[in-house]
Design an enzyme around this catalytic site. Structure first.
Site, PDB file in Angstrom:
ATOM      1  N   GLU A 220       0.842  -1.202   0.000  1.00  0.00           N
ATOM      2  CA  GLU A 220       0.000   0.000   0.000  1.00  0.00           C
ATOM      3  C   GLU A 220       0.882   1.259   0.000  1.00  0.00           C
ATOM      4  OE1 GLU A 220      -2.673  -0.055   3.290  1.00  0.00           O
ATOM      5  OE2 GLU A 220      -3.896   1.589   2.545  1.00  0.00           O
TER       6      GLU A 220
ATOM      7  N   GLY B 268      -8.528   5.299   7.192  1.00  0.00           N
ATOM      8  CA  GLY B 268      -9.341   5.216   8.398  1.00  0.00           C
ATOM      9  C   GLY B 268      -8.755   4.222   9.388  1.00  0.00           C
ATOM     10  N   ALA B 269      -8.076   3.157   8.875  1.00  0.00           N
ATOM     11  CA  ALA B 269      -7.566   2.109   9.759  1.00  0.00           C
ATOM     12  C   ALA B 269      -6.050   1.960   9.738  1.00  0.00           C
ATOM     13  CB  ALA B 269      -8.227   0.774   9.413  1.00  0.00           C
ATOM     14  N   SER B 270      -5.377   2.495   8.706  1.00  0.00           N
ATOM     15  CA  SER B 270      -3.906   2.448   8.732  1.00  0.00           C
ATOM     16  C   SER B 270      -3.352   3.699   8.085  1.00  0.00           C
ATOM     17  CB  SER B 270      -3.378   1.202   8.010  1.00  0.00           C
ATOM     18  OG  SER B 270      -3.379   1.399   6.617  1.00  0.00           O
ATOM     19  N   THR B 271      -2.055   3.920   8.302  1.00  0.00           N
ATOM     20  CA  THR B 271      -1.394   5.074   7.684  1.00  0.00           C
ATOM     21  C   THR B 271      -0.021   4.638   7.191  1.00  0.00           C
ATOM     22  OG1 THR B 271      -0.875   7.417   7.966  1.00  0.00           O
ATOM     23  CG2 THR B 271      -0.384   6.024   9.841  1.00  0.00           C
ATOM     24  N   GLN B 272       0.411   5.209   6.058  1.00  0.00           N
ATOM     25  CA  GLN B 272       1.680   4.812   5.452  1.00  0.00           C
ATOM     26  C   GLN B 272       2.597   6.009   5.254  1.00  0.00           C
ATOM     27  OE1 GLN B 272      -1.077   2.192   5.439  1.00  0.00           O
ATOM     28  NE2 GLN B 272      -1.441   3.568   3.748  1.00  0.00           N
TER      29      GLN B 272
HETATM   30  N1  LIG Z   1     -14.399  12.849   1.565  1.00  0.00           N
HETATM   31  C1  LIG Z   1     -13.802  12.071   2.450  1.00  0.00           C
HETATM   32  C2  LIG Z   1     -13.571  10.706   2.163  1.00  0.00           C
HETATM   33  C3  LIG Z   1     -12.928   9.932   3.108  1.00  0.00           C
HETATM   34  N2  LIG Z   1     -12.551  10.465   4.301  1.00  0.00           N
HETATM   35  C4  LIG Z   1     -11.849   9.656   5.297  1.00  0.00           C
HETATM   36  O1  LIG Z   1     -10.656   9.142   4.712  1.00  0.00           O
HETATM   37  C5  LIG Z   1     -10.368   7.876   5.292  1.00  0.00           C
HETATM   38  C6  LIG Z   1     -10.216   6.898   4.161  1.00  0.00           C
HETATM   39  O2  LIG Z   1      -9.791   5.708   4.669  1.00  0.00           O
HETATM   40  P1  LIG Z   1      -9.941   4.311   3.898  1.00  0.00           P
HETATM   41  O3  LIG Z   1     -11.369   3.911   3.819  1.00  0.00           O
HETATM   42  O4  LIG Z   1      -9.209   4.417   2.629  1.00  0.00           O
HETATM   43  O5  LIG Z   1      -9.231   3.350   4.933  1.00  0.00           O
HETATM   44  P2  LIG Z   1      -7.877   2.496   4.885  1.00  0.00           P
HETATM   45  O6  LIG Z   1      -8.292   1.113   4.541  1.00  0.00           O
HETATM   46  O7  LIG Z   1      -6.980   3.132   3.855  1.00  0.00           O
HETATM   47  O8  LIG Z   1      -7.297   2.595   6.253  1.00  0.00           O
HETATM   48  C7  LIG Z   1     -11.505   7.539   6.246  1.00  0.00           C
HETATM   49  O9  LIG Z   1     -11.139   7.904   7.556  1.00  0.00           O
HETATM   50  C8  LIG Z   1     -12.634   8.444   5.753  1.00  0.00           C
HETATM   51  O10 LIG Z   1     -13.541   8.798   6.768  1.00  0.00           O
HETATM   52  C9  LIG Z   1     -12.764  11.803   4.575  1.00  0.00           C
HETATM   53  O11 LIG Z   1     -12.375  12.279   5.639  1.00  0.00           O
HETATM   54  N3  LIG Z   1     -13.399  12.585   3.641  1.00  0.00           N
HETATM   55 CA   LIG Z   2      -7.069   4.066   1.848  1.00  0.00          CA
END
Ligand SMILES: Nc1ccn([C@@H]2O[C@H](COP(=O)(O)OP(=O)(O)O)[C@@H](O)[C@H]2O)c(=O)n1
Ligand SMILES: [Ca+2]
Length: 493
Positions: free
Chosen positions: A172, A201-205
């Site tokens: 990722e 939302g669940a990880s950071t890189q």
């Molecule tokens: N317009 C948006 C779309 C997503 N987001 C946030 O951006 C993050 C996206 O994370 P993700 O679904 O890609 O999660 P991971 O699987 O990458 O950790 C989430 O915390 C969403 O709430 C946001 O703040 N504003």
């Molecule tokens: Ca993501």
């Protein structure tokens, strides 16, 4: 007879000249059309589809590129984006068939966007990130069922389904880095590459080319791209995406077993009853709710940036490090160096807060002001365009971003200036999906592609000059070597 032969020769050469003139005129016309269009007469496009199954939501991306230039850097562009309605696929743990169904609307949209003649040759990939990594840890059977459901749906589309899998944090990070540098056309250039900061939302890189040897093999990746070698540092922190960190921060504050939480990361006047299970029901939170006789707690805001920052600092462990230097939780990290692009939630949050392009000091001051603003006023100002749940979390998310970058990764007032919060580069979203597709379709060559002997424009100009030169030659030949014409032999006789 001799006279007759002499008479015949000019007629033949005259006919030849006519054919030559017509031929050259045709070439000039074709070239002129081509010049006006300034592109090859037939440009064929290819397409590829990637679904980003994130922890909070899934999105479908369609990419396109000119078929004959697929190995040149910067040729692949995002053609379409479709956000899947509802939550991420990991939320279908107890209703796995719903995961596949949720994708249908975007698949239908993709069918309409791509020429039906190209459907069969268009690859489609699904990559799932931290939400599915966590579900795999917590409940592997459900995770497999969710993956089967999306595989089932995607294999029934007219596209060329290439697999649905959970990608690793390392992939990722690396693919996000490849995407921003591919779009920025940085590969194979002396100016160097841009680091990539991705907040989910669940990880950071965090991924960048270090100016020091990388001490830990787990964090090192080697690439040869477009004729240059790159050694990249990358790390993915599972549970340090902004939604999971909010749970970690709440857990720390709830440890004393209270049912009233005064939270400095939420606005003054904010008050919501929440369930304990929403905080504790994740593998990221290691403690369990001690007193399970109570289901709810009241979450109140006090709106204090400095206190919010100290509360967030508690989710990082800065005390142990077995390498020469660490970011946090004992993870080795060399000092940050060069420019960085910060995307995904980094961009969404900082853009909402209007905090992109400011010094670190100004960013902190403005965020402190925002956090201090009472909840009623925030709702009045933004309530119409942002859902209340998301609106309530921006003070927390902004403070987390600052803490992660400054205390976690060790950015300073100076290096903060090297961070750009980005959404798109040249119309394509910054994120791991493009790099993932480029890699799986072998579109990032190790060596720089052979430069064509001549560009299309150069070729057109050359043909044009040659044609004019030939015309002039024929004209001169016609004047000085005889008077053949395009008229009939009778006229000549
Ligand atoms: N317009 C948006 C779309 C997503 N987001 C946030 O951006 C993050 C996206 O994370 P993700 O679904 O890609 O999660 P991971 O699987 O990458 O950790 C989430 O915390 C969403 O709430 C946001 O703040 N504003
Ligand atoms: Ca993501």
């Amino acid at each position: 007879m001799a006279e007759q032969r002499e008479m015949k020769a000019p007629w033949h050469s005259g006919k030849m000249l006519c054919v030559a003139i017509f031929f050259i005129a045709a070439v000039i016309t074709l070239v002129a059309i081509s010049v006006v269009q300034n592109k090859p007469i037939q440009q064929k496009y290819k397409y590829g589809i990637v679904l980003d199954a994130g922890s909070s939501h899934t999105a479908l991306y369609i990419y396109e590129w000119p078929a004959e230039k697929e190995n040149n850097t910067g040729m692949v562009r995002q053609r379409h984006y479709c956000p899947v309605k509802g939550k991420g696929i990991s939320s279908y743990a107890h209703n796995s068939s719903g995961a596949g169904l949720s994708l249908m609307h975007c698949i239908e949209e993709a069918k309409r966007k791509i020429d039906p003649a190209k459907h069969k040759e268009t690859p489609v990939y699904l990559g799932a990130t931290a939400g599915m990594r966590l579900l795999m840890e917590q409940d592997p059977k459900s995770a497999e069922k969710v993956l089967s459901s999306v595989k089932d749906t995607l294999s029934k589309t007219p596209f060329d389904f290439q697999g649905a899998r959970i990608i690793t944090g390392q992939q990722e990070g690396a693919f996000g880095w490849i995407t921003v540098n591919y779009l920025g056309e940085n590969f194979g250039k002396a100016a160097g590459t841009m680091g990539a900061l991705d907040l989910g939302g669940a990880s950071t890189q965090i991924t960048f080319v270090s100016n020091q040897p990388i001490e830990s093999p787990d964090n090192s990746m080697d690439f040869r791209l477009y004729g240059s070698d790159y050694q990249v540092y990358t790390h993915s922190f599972l549970c340090y995406g902004k939604d999971q960190v909010l749970k970690l921060a709440l857990e720390k504050q709830l440890q004393s077993g209270e049912t009233l939480l005064q939270d400095p990361c939420f606005h003054q006047g904010y008050s919501q009853d929440k369930q304990f299970k929403d905080v504790f029901d994740t593998p990221c939170v290691k403690t369990i709710n001690k007193d399970d006789s109570k289901e709810n707690f009241t979450h109140n805001g006090t709106g204090d940036f400095a206190q919010c920052q100290s509360s967030i600092q508690k989710v990082f462990n800065f005390s142990q490090c077995t390498s020469s230097r660490c970011s946090f939780n004992g993870v080795y990290q060399p000092p940050v160096v060069g420019t960085f692009g910060a995307f995904s939630a980094y961009y969404f949050v900082m853009n909402f807060l209007n905090l992109t392009g400011q010094s670190l000091e100004d960013t902190k001051r403005n965020l402190a002001d925002y956090c201090k603003t009472p909840w009623n006023e925030i709702k009045q100002r933004y309530g119409e365009r942002v859902k209340e749940k998301y609106l309530s979390e921006y003070c927390f998310s902004g403070t987390y971003i600052l803490t992660l970058l400054e205390n976690g990764y060790n950015f300073t007032e100076d290096t903060w200036r090297d961070i750009t919060f980005i959404d798109k580069i040249e119309g394509s979203s910054a994120g791991w999906t493009l790099g993932y597709m480029l890699n799986l379709t072998n579109m990032i060559p190790a060596e720089a592609p052979d430069t064509p002997l001549m560009t299309h424009g150069g070729f057109v100009i050359l043909i044009l000059f040659l044609s004019i030169f030939l015309l002039v030659l024929l004209f001169l030949g016609h004047r000085f070597l005889g008077r053949p014409s395009c008229s009939s032999p009778k006229d000549i006789v």
